[in-house]
Design a protein around this motif. Structure first.
Motif, PDB file in Angstrom:
ATOM      1  N   ALA A   1     -12.894  -4.705   6.360  1.00 31.97           N
ATOM      2  CA  ALA A   1     -11.706  -5.441   6.809  1.00 31.97           C
ATOM      3  C   ALA A   1     -11.475  -6.665   5.925  1.00 31.97           C
ATOM      4  O   ALA A   1     -10.368  -6.892   5.430  1.00 31.97           O
ATOM      5  CB  ALA A   1     -11.873  -5.861   8.267  1.00 31.97           C
TER       6      ALA A   1
ATOM      7  N   LYS B   1     -10.114  -8.502  -3.184  1.00 37.96           N
ATOM      8  CA  LYS B   1      -9.174  -8.108  -2.140  1.00 37.96           C
ATOM      9  C   LYS B   1      -7.883  -7.561  -2.764  1.00 37.96           C
ATOM     10  O   LYS B   1      -7.402  -6.492  -2.382  1.00 37.96           O
ATOM     11  CB  LYS B   1      -8.865  -9.308  -1.244  1.00 37.96           C
TER      12      LYS B   1
ATOM     13  N   LEU C   1     -12.472  -7.423   2.877  1.00 32.82           N
ATOM     14  CA  LEU C   1     -12.156  -7.180   1.457  1.00 32.82           C
ATOM     15  C   LEU C   1     -11.031  -6.162   1.269  1.00 32.82           C
ATOM     16  O   LEU C   1     -10.732  -5.773   0.137  1.00 32.82           O
ATOM     17  CB  LEU C   1     -13.408  -6.729   0.685  1.00 32.82           C
ATOM     18  N   ASN C   2     -10.407  -5.750   2.376  1.00 32.50           N
ATOM     19  CA  ASN C   2      -9.265  -4.835   2.288  1.00 32.50           C
ATOM     20  C   ASN C   2      -9.565  -3.506   1.610  1.00 32.50           C
ATOM     21  O   ASN C   2      -8.725  -2.960   0.891  1.00 32.50           O
ATOM     22  CB  ASN C   2      -8.085  -5.514   1.562  1.00 32.50           C
ATOM     23  N   PHE C   3     -10.790  -3.001   1.817  1.00 31.49           N
ATOM     24  CA  PHE C   3     -11.024  -1.635   1.340  1.00 31.49           C
ATOM     25  C   PHE C   3     -10.078  -0.704   2.078  1.00 31.49           C
ATOM     26  O   PHE C   3      -9.920  -0.810   3.295  1.00 31.49           O
ATOM     27  CB  PHE C   3     -12.480  -1.210   1.600  1.00 31.49           C
ATOM     28  N   ASP C   4      -9.465   0.217   1.343  1.00 33.72           N
ATOM     29  CA  ASP C   4      -8.455   1.088   1.937  1.00 33.72           C
ATOM     30  C   ASP C   4      -9.119   2.378   2.425  1.00 33.72           C
ATOM     31  O   ASP C   4      -8.911   3.452   1.854  1.00 33.72           O
ATOM     32  CB  ASP C   4      -7.371   1.382   0.896  1.00 33.72           C
TER      33      ASP C   4
ATOM     34  N   ARG D   1       0.834  -1.212   0.000  1.00 31.70           N
ATOM     35  CA  ARG D   1       0.000   0.000   0.000  1.00 31.70           C
ATOM     36  C   ARG D   1       0.864   1.255   0.000  1.00 31.70           C
ATOM     37  O   ARG D   1       0.601   2.194  -0.739  1.00 31.70           O
ATOM     38  CB  ARG D   1      -0.864   0.006   1.266  1.00 31.70           C
TER      39      ARG D   1
END
Lengths: 283, 283
Positions: free
Chosen positions: B162, A134, B164-167, A11
């Motif tokens: 959390a 993901k 699906l790793n959405f930023d 990231r």
């Protein structure tokens, strides 16, 4: 080239490169790289400033009786190959880094996933869509590259990207074959010498279909029967499915016309292999 | 303040602002704004350079017998209110802009969605998770704001983000109430005068529960019975559910200790209202 193991590293890297105005091409893989993967990476390198490759054998796309444990892995060699074609970053996380304990979220594409590999591999495409979602959220690429060998996967991912408004483009790259025609696959490693020879029957049956179509045959059922007949002549082969379908919606077709997909899955010994042929016919 | 109707407009705007280093706060709503929504927007304005509010009555989170058609809408008035609290952009797309014809992709959070509102409203949270995923992909915010009144929704969205790793970060804002205690809701508009008075029974029952806990009562079953008894005294009220659960996993609890959620859904006439109370007790 760097190898990142954590989501926070990738990231940070991506944000920095994006701030610098760089475009990012992403090639998600399960590793054990072959020329098919490398072709995707080369394409990504042509189109983008930065190429990120993920190497992650995703447990959730394997069924309980499938080959998750034995799936071949060789990160060191993969890294050498990726570096040679100009990959900038490999993301190679552990399972625990990717799937939080108690993860319960699934991304599901209905309809397209009921057929072909979806019919044989219950839950497979839910696993694929979830991990790809993901990875898209982690890597945030401009373009992502998938091989045409997994024709149904490409279609499902494209549908998911459109339906969920992912802001990226899916690029599909043609099947890469061994000199004798066998489609490249990490699973080819499972084949012993006899099986390796027998595995050619997949490509030969697709060639037969192509010849029949070129000769003017338009009856999908007949072509399917000829494919099945040829494969069944190979004692080590056991058909999972042979389908002739519309390229867009994977629905069965009767008459060979328009854009069609001939897709097959065949066990060679214990190893399940897939291959396909896309044909575009003037009506 | 501008009102965008299309995904391409908002994308272009967001990319431009992000390139300029601006942070983006996002408040997804179904419109017909009240002080609860406006509180979310004010919080977003405090934390971010830009505030984007979506106003979209999402058909996929309504059941076939629910109030999608009659759900109150008033974009013009909403725009006036949003502008007053400093919102920069309203995204107010038509259904056809958001859902492509033949869309078949669903985001699903298992477990947490089986209970409370999920048990009463089949498919509701699939619809919520899918539209919120889409909006996150469209708006690409740093922070997104949700009201605590929809306690289960907050929990489900946080889990999805959390998993699906959405930023992005989910910010929760406390329930905003009318002077007499009724939790603000666009659906309060459905209530006639008698129902409006009867609707107070939700808050009063939560207050009763709070008093019982403050007086040392630790038996969840007993508190639940007292809530039910109080609500049943109101002739216009019909209980959908009354639950006392763990705040993190929504599982039933027997003893009042730790972080608990008392959540209820009650029909007042034809109108289904929800309310809740979060308590944090030293064990």
């Amino acid at each position: 080239m760097e190898i990142f193991k954590t989501i926070s590293e990738i990231r940070k890297y991506v944000k920095q490169e994006r701030r610098a105005g760089k475009t990012i091409g992403f090639v998600p893989t399960m590793g054990y790289l072959h020329q098919g993967h490398l072709t995707l990476m080369k394409e990504a390198k042509k189109d983008n400033d930065i190429v990120i490759v993920s190497i992650f054998v995703n447990p959730t796309q394997f069924g309980p009786t499938e080959d998750y444990e034995q799936y071949p892995r060789n990160l060191e060699y993969d890294a050498t190959l990726a570096k040679e074609v100009g990959v900038d970053i490999i993301l190679a996380p552990e399972v625990e880094e990717v799937y939080l304990k108690g993860a319960v979220t699934t991304v599901r594409v209905d309809g397209l996933t009921d057929r072909l590999c979806g019919a044989s591999r219950a839950g497979h495409f839910d696993g694929v869509c979830t991990i790809v979602s993901k990875l898209f959220n982690i890597v945030n690429p401009d373009k992502a590259y998938f091989g045409q060998k997994d024709a149904q996967q490409v279609l499902v991912i494209k549908k998911m990207v459109a339906d969920l408004n992912f802001d990226l483009e899916i690029i599909t790259v043609s099947i890469v074959r061994e000199a004798d025609g066998l489609a490249m696959s990490s699973r080819n490693k499972y084949l012993n010498q006899k099986e390796r020879e027998a595995a050619l029957v997949l490509y030969r049956s697709l060639q037969l279909a192509e010849q029949l179509v070129a000769a003017g045959e338009t009856d999908a059922k007949l072509i399917k029967e000829e494919i099945i007949k040829l494969i069944n002549q190979e004692p080590l082969a056991k058909i999972d499915y042979v389908e002739i379908v519309n390229q867009d919606n994977l629905e069965d077709i009767n008459k060979i016309q328009g854009e069609i997909l001939i897709a097959l899955a065949v066990y060679i010994g214990e190893t399940r292999l897939i291959d396909n042929l896309m044909l575009e016919l003037k009506c």
